[in-house]
Design an enzyme around this catalytic site. Structure first.
Site, PDB file in Angstrom:
ATOM      1  N   ASN A 158       0.851  -1.208   0.000  1.00 36.82           N
ATOM      2  CA  ASN A 158       0.000   0.000   0.000  1.00 36.82           C
ATOM      3  C   ASN A 158       0.877   1.245   0.000  1.00 36.82           C
ATOM      4  OD1 ASN A 158      -2.959  -0.684   0.123  1.00 36.82           O
ATOM      5  ND2 ASN A 158      -2.189  -2.015   1.744  1.00 36.82           N
ATOM      6  N   HIS A 196      -8.172  -1.426   6.185  1.00 34.49           N
ATOM      7  CA  HIS A 196      -8.440  -2.747   6.763  1.00 34.49           C
ATOM      8  C   HIS A 196      -9.083  -3.634   5.688  1.00 34.49           C
ATOM      9  CE1 HIS A 196      -9.146  -5.537  10.074  1.00 34.49           C
ATOM     10  NE2 HIS A 196     -10.281  -5.820   9.460  1.00 34.49           N
TER      11      HIS A 196
HETATM   12  C1  GRF Z   1      -3.203  -4.841   4.254  1.00 32.61           C
HETATM   13  O1  GRF Z   1      -4.008  -5.955   4.018  1.00 32.61           O
HETATM   14  C2  GRF Z   1      -3.928  -3.851   5.143  1.00 32.61           C
HETATM   15  O2  GRF Z   1      -5.300  -3.849   4.958  1.00 32.61           O
HETATM   16  C3  GRF Z   1      -3.612  -4.359   6.514  1.00 32.61           C
HETATM   17  O3  GRF Z   1      -2.279  -4.826   6.426  1.00 32.61           O
HETATM   18  C4  GRF Z   1      -1.974  -5.200   5.078  1.00 32.61           C
HETATM   19  C5  GRF Z   1      -0.761  -4.424   4.676  1.00 32.61           C
HETATM   20  O4  GRF Z   1      -0.272  -4.832   3.442  1.00 32.61           O
HETATM   21  N1  GRF Z   1      -3.844  -3.350   7.515  1.00 32.61           N
HETATM   22  P1  GRF Z   1       0.964  -4.097   2.789  1.00 32.61           P
HETATM   23  O5  GRF Z   1       2.088  -4.095   3.809  1.00 32.61           O
HETATM   24  O6  GRF Z   1       0.546  -2.714   2.425  1.00 32.61           O
HETATM   25  O7  GRF Z   1       1.314  -4.928   1.607  1.00 32.61           O
END
Ligand code: GRF
Length: 204
Positions: free
Chosen positions: A21, A116
């Site tokens: 992300n 989330h």
């Molecule tokens: C995602 O699924 C987010 O919703 C959760 O943790 C994960 C993080 O993924 N809070 P990344 O580290 O961004 O790949």
């Protein structure tokens, strides 16, 4: 919308692990799809891919944890200092596995987002993260899951919901296939939401 109509967002990202992300947000800023700049990346995990990706992208990165600051209060202070000095307007938690301290929560009240991988309030709360969420969704026989972006409060996953999107759970989905599909959607959804905030379409 012209770029002068939007406010450049200075975004501080907190991430504990992979940072997909985070990377999506960095890339969108650099492509000019989002009028923003990632001004700091903070992690409680010195080995995280997120910190490594931030280093590669040339973004100031900080390892701040209860190892570097054993006193909770001092850690909270140190995080506040980094956020202030980096000029962050907004904080985006992206897979950050720790609770924030009271000082940060107060300083950035109403400006801390979290993503989330479910349709909160379903499948949220302590212990509900990563594959635990997707396993629970599949075990419950849900036909729909989704992504939630919400404001962060003291407790896990309880703050005001800013935006949600639904994702179909397909026949034969496994934890693996579902989590991949949700994560891919998350990456785009976080960017879209920050863009709407920068354009003042969403007002925090
Ligand atoms: C995602 O699924 C987010 O919703 C959760 O943790 C994960 C993080 O993924 N809070 P990344 O580290 O961004 O790949």
């Amino acid at each position: 919308m012209k770029s002068e109509d939007t406010k450049k967002l200075h975004i501080a990202i907190f991430a504990s692990h992979t940072g997909t992300n985070m990377q999506a947000i960095i890339d969108a800023c650099r492509r000019g799809d989002l009028n923003g700049e990632v001004c700091a990346v903070i992690s409680n995990n010195s080995d995280s891919r997120a910190l490594e990706k931030a280093r590669i992208a040339g973004i100031p990165e900080y390892y701040l944890s209860n190892k570097t600051y054993p006193e909770e209060d001092e850690l909270d202070e140190a995080i506040c200092k980094v956020l202030t000095e980096s000029g962050a307007d907004i904080v985006a938690l992206a897979g950050y596995m720790k609770k924030l301290g009271p000082k940060v929560l107060k300083q950035y009240k109403g400006r801390i987002l979290n993503i989330h991988p479910s349709l909160l309030p379903k499948y949220g709360g302590k212990g509900m993260y990563g594959i635990h969420v997707h396993r629970a969704v599949i075990d419950a026989g849900e036909k729909t899951t989704g992504v939630t972006i919400h404001l962060v409060e003291e407790e896990y996953d309880t703050g005001k919901i800013i935006r949600q999107c639904e994702i179909e759970v397909l026949e034969g989905d496994t934890i693996d296939t579902l989590s991949k599909r949700v994560l891919e959607r998350e990456n785009a959804f976080y960017v879209e939401t920050l863009k709407l905030i920068s354009e003042a379409v969403i007002k925090l």
